[in-house]
Design an enzyme around this catalytic site. Structure first.
Site: not given
Length: 233
Positions: A45, A48, A152, A205
């Site tokens: 992404h 990110e 992420h 994450e």
């Protein structure tokens, strides 16, 4: 682990090209010198980019490629440069993998974590149809890693179906909770693609922190974790 002044500015690992993005950027990875046990990838992404920053900072502590870990610093370079979550075609690459549950409907996402899903992205015109997705799946199929670590942000957890040794090592390193499921449907995701191929995929994450704070808190522990994993696997 100490990051000397000589090691802070240059990434010394040797890279190779595994594909090309929509806008023509080379997709690069750092191969391992022996059989690949783990593939670590960041910034699928584009919004990110701190995942690329932290991974790059950790890897700068090393002079040579790892024996059994390969790395993709940025799986979505166009998105990072453009500041968009998706690639240059507006596709959420983490919904574009050729899975049994891929759907053609738009992918909702949030501008910030607390917001409602106020942005719509495309899953692509076909499963696995984006050049970044095709290149990444071909790389994985060629490397045949045992596990994949996908970085992420900013939820702050370790997302994986089971608490394997990799998951436990990441929890210890980052001090983050383990969750067996992220809590919402992810059709066409890398995690689902891996699951359908009986390949472990762990989603790290990172918490919501500025890039320099991420490095200050996790740079040395992450580098030590990677070195230890490479030495013992």
């Amino acid at each position: 682990m100490e990051f000397s002044k000589e090691h802070r500015g240059v990434l010394r690992l040797k890279s190779e090209v595994y594909g090309t993005s929509v806008l023509g950027a080379p997709l690069r990875y750092f191969p391992c010198s022996d059989s690949c046990r783990l593939l670590v990838l960041a910034a699928i992404h584009g919004e990110e980019a701190e995942t690329t920053f932290l991974l790059s900072r950790a890897l700068r502590a090393f002079d040579a490629n790892f024996r059994s870990i390969a790395f993709v610093l940025c799986a979505n370079p166009d998105g990072v440069v453009l500041g968009t979550r998706g690639n240059a075609n507006g596709v959420d690459l983490n919904r574009n993998f050729a899975t049994s549950n891929w759907v053609a409907s738009p992918v909702p996402s949030r501008s910030i974590l607390e917001a409602s899903r106020d942005t719509l992205l495309s899953p692509g015109s076909a499963p696995g149809g984006e050049p970044e997705t095709r290149a990444l799946t071909a790389l994985i199929e060629g490397l045949k890693p045992v596990s994949i670590l996908s970085m992420h942000s900013p939820i702050g957890c370790v997302d994986a179906p089971a608490q394997t040794s990799l998951v436990q090592g990441l929890r210890s390193t980052f001090g983050l909770p383990w969750v067996p499921d992220i809590g919402y449907s992810t059709p066409g995701s890398l995690g689902t693609w891996c699951k359908e191929r009986h390949l472990e995929c762990v989603t790290l994450e990172l918490p919501r922190l500025a890039s320099e704070l991420l490095f200050e808190r996790y740079g040395a522990p992450f580098a030590e974790f990677l070195e230890r994993f490479d030495r013992t696997c």
